[in-house]
Design a protein around this motif. Structure first.
Motif, PDB file in Angstrom:
ATOM      1  N   GLY A  83      44.066  32.681  36.547  1.00 34.34           N
ATOM      2  CA  GLY A  83      44.937  33.973  36.973  1.00 34.34           C
ATOM      3  C   GLY A  83      44.521  35.280  36.278  1.00 34.34           C
ATOM      4  O   GLY A  83      44.971  36.453  36.115  1.00 34.34           O
ATOM      5  N   ILE A  84      43.078  35.350  35.811  1.00 36.09           N
ATOM      6  CA  ILE A  84      42.468  36.580  35.295  1.00 36.09           C
ATOM      7  C   ILE A  84      42.183  37.358  36.519  1.00 36.09           C
ATOM      8  O   ILE A  84      41.270  36.717  37.170  1.00 36.09           O
ATOM      9  CB  ILE A  84      41.471  36.361  34.098  1.00 36.09           C
ATOM     10  N   ASN A  85      42.383  38.628  36.616  1.00 37.77           N
ATOM     11  CA  ASN A  85      42.114  39.467  37.668  1.00 37.77           C
ATOM     12  C   ASN A  85      40.602  39.968  37.408  1.00 37.77           C
ATOM     13  O   ASN A  85      40.424  41.009  36.833  1.00 37.77           O
ATOM     14  CB  ASN A  85      43.185  40.460  37.947  1.00 37.77           C
ATOM     15  N   ILE A  86      39.426  39.043  37.553  1.00 37.83           N
ATOM     16  CA  ILE A  86      38.414  39.283  37.343  1.00 37.83           C
ATOM     17  C   ILE A  86      37.721  40.917  37.785  1.00 37.83           C
ATOM     18  O   ILE A  86      37.113  41.591  37.481  1.00 37.83           O
ATOM     19  CB  ILE A  86      37.404  38.354  37.365  1.00 37.83           C
ATOM     20  N   ASN A  87      38.340  41.083  39.160  1.00 33.48           N
ATOM     21  CA  ASN A  87      37.706  42.206  39.834  1.00 33.48           C
ATOM     22  C   ASN A  87      38.281  43.468  39.378  1.00 33.48           C
ATOM     23  O   ASN A  87      37.540  44.723  39.250  1.00 33.48           O
ATOM     24  CB  ASN A  87      38.290  42.194  41.308  1.00 33.48           C
ATOM     25  N   TYR A  91      40.100  46.748  44.988  1.00 30.24           N
ATOM     26  CA  TYR A  91      40.309  45.435  45.697  1.00 30.24           C
ATOM     27  C   TYR A  91      41.055  44.430  44.801  1.00 30.24           C
ATOM     28  O   TYR A  91      41.716  43.705  45.127  1.00 30.24           O
ATOM     29  CB  TYR A  91      38.780  44.924  45.846  1.00 30.24           C
ATOM     30  N   GLY A  92      40.850  44.487  43.353  1.00 31.77           N
ATOM     31  CA  GLY A  92      41.597  43.812  42.527  1.00 31.77           C
ATOM     32  C   GLY A  92      42.945  44.154  42.509  1.00 31.77           C
ATOM     33  O   GLY A  92      43.809  43.352  42.163  1.00 31.77           O
ATOM     34  N   LEU A  93      43.553  45.474  42.593  1.00 31.61           N
ATOM     35  CA  LEU A  93      44.751  45.897  42.484  1.00 31.61           C
ATOM     36  C   LEU A  93      45.319  45.542  43.877  1.00 31.61           C
ATOM     37  O   LEU A  93      46.616  44.942  43.879  1.00 31.61           O
ATOM     38  CB  LEU A  93      45.040  47.432  42.609  1.00 31.61           C
ATOM     39  N   LEU A  94      44.684  45.678  45.056  1.00 35.61           N
ATOM     40  CA  LEU A  94      45.530  45.487  46.304  1.00 35.61           C
ATOM     41  C   LEU A  94      45.157  44.294  47.023  1.00 35.61           C
ATOM     42  O   LEU A  94      45.630  44.141  47.911  1.00 35.61           O
ATOM     43  CB  LEU A  94      44.923  46.819  47.283  1.00 35.61           C
ATOM     44  N   GLY A  95      44.031  43.687  46.501  1.00 38.47           N
ATOM     45  CA  GLY A  95      43.783  42.399  47.305  1.00 38.47           C
ATOM     46  C   GLY A  95      44.905  41.337  47.075  1.00 38.47           C
ATOM     47  O   GLY A  95      45.658  41.411  46.324  1.00 38.47           O
ATOM     48  N   ASP A  96      44.088  40.068  47.695  1.00 38.67           N
ATOM     49  CA  ASP A  96      45.220  38.831  47.683  1.00 38.67           C
ATOM     50  C   ASP A  96      45.149  38.273  46.114  1.00 38.67           C
ATOM     51  O   ASP A  96      44.208  37.809  45.710  1.00 38.67           O
ATOM     52  CB  ASP A  96      44.666  37.892  48.603  1.00 38.67           C
ATOM     53  N   ALA A 100      35.411  51.810  41.254  1.00 39.24           N
ATOM     54  CA  ALA A 100      36.573  52.187  41.858  1.00 39.24           C
ATOM     55  C   ALA A 100      36.824  51.188  42.970  1.00 39.24           C
ATOM     56  O   ALA A 100      38.038  50.716  43.293  1.00 39.24           O
ATOM     57  CB  ALA A 100      36.426  53.586  42.419  1.00 39.24           C
ATOM     58  N   LEU A 101      35.867  50.855  43.807  1.00 42.26           N
ATOM     59  CA  LEU A 101      35.950  49.982  44.852  1.00 42.26           C
ATOM     60  C   LEU A 101      36.292  48.550  44.499  1.00 42.26           C
ATOM     61  O   LEU A 101      37.436  47.903  44.961  1.00 42.26           O
ATOM     62  CB  LEU A 101      34.734  49.735  45.733  1.00 42.26           C
ATOM     63  N   LEU A 102      35.868  48.056  43.488  1.00 46.99           N
ATOM     64  CA  LEU A 102      35.914  46.740  42.863  1.00 46.99           C
ATOM     65  C   LEU A 102      37.431  46.780  42.261  1.00 46.99           C
ATOM     66  O   LEU A 102      38.244  45.939  42.335  1.00 46.99           O
ATOM     67  CB  LEU A 102      34.932  46.420  41.854  1.00 46.99           C
ATOM     68  N   ALA A 103      37.777  47.814  41.525  1.00 45.65           N
ATOM     69  CA  ALA A 103      39.200  47.735  40.961  1.00 45.65           C
ATOM     70  C   ALA A 103      40.277  48.125  42.034  1.00 45.65           C
ATOM     71  O   ALA A 103      41.279  47.221  41.875  1.00 45.65           O
ATOM     72  CB  ALA A 103      39.558  49.033  39.944  1.00 45.65           C
TER      73      ALA A 103
END
Length: 70
Positions: free
Chosen positions: A36-40, A22-27, A17-20
């Protein structure tokens, strides 16, 4: 007795949940290096799915130990 799958599943679920999150809300610009793949977000989803499998298997084992009653 506590099944080991429960705390491990909760741990993987929290980390996923933390990693996802960060992937959704991060830079989003940091994913240019990874084509361009959001690996997080991807691996966060994998960890959440693994945690769900562990928790489902633990619940099934608990139900079977009780003799089939929910």
């Amino acid at each position: 007795m506590l099944d080991i799958r429960v705390p491990v599943g909760v741990m993987f679920g929290a980390m996923g949940a933390l990693l996802a999150g960060y992937g959704l809300l991060g830079d989003q610009s940091i994913y240019a290096r990874s084509l361009g793949i959001n690996i997080n977000l991807v691996w966060g989803g994998v960890l959440i799915a693994f945690a769900a499998c562990l928790l489902i298997l633990s619940a099934r084992a608990r139900t079977r130990r009780r003799g089939g009653e929910p």
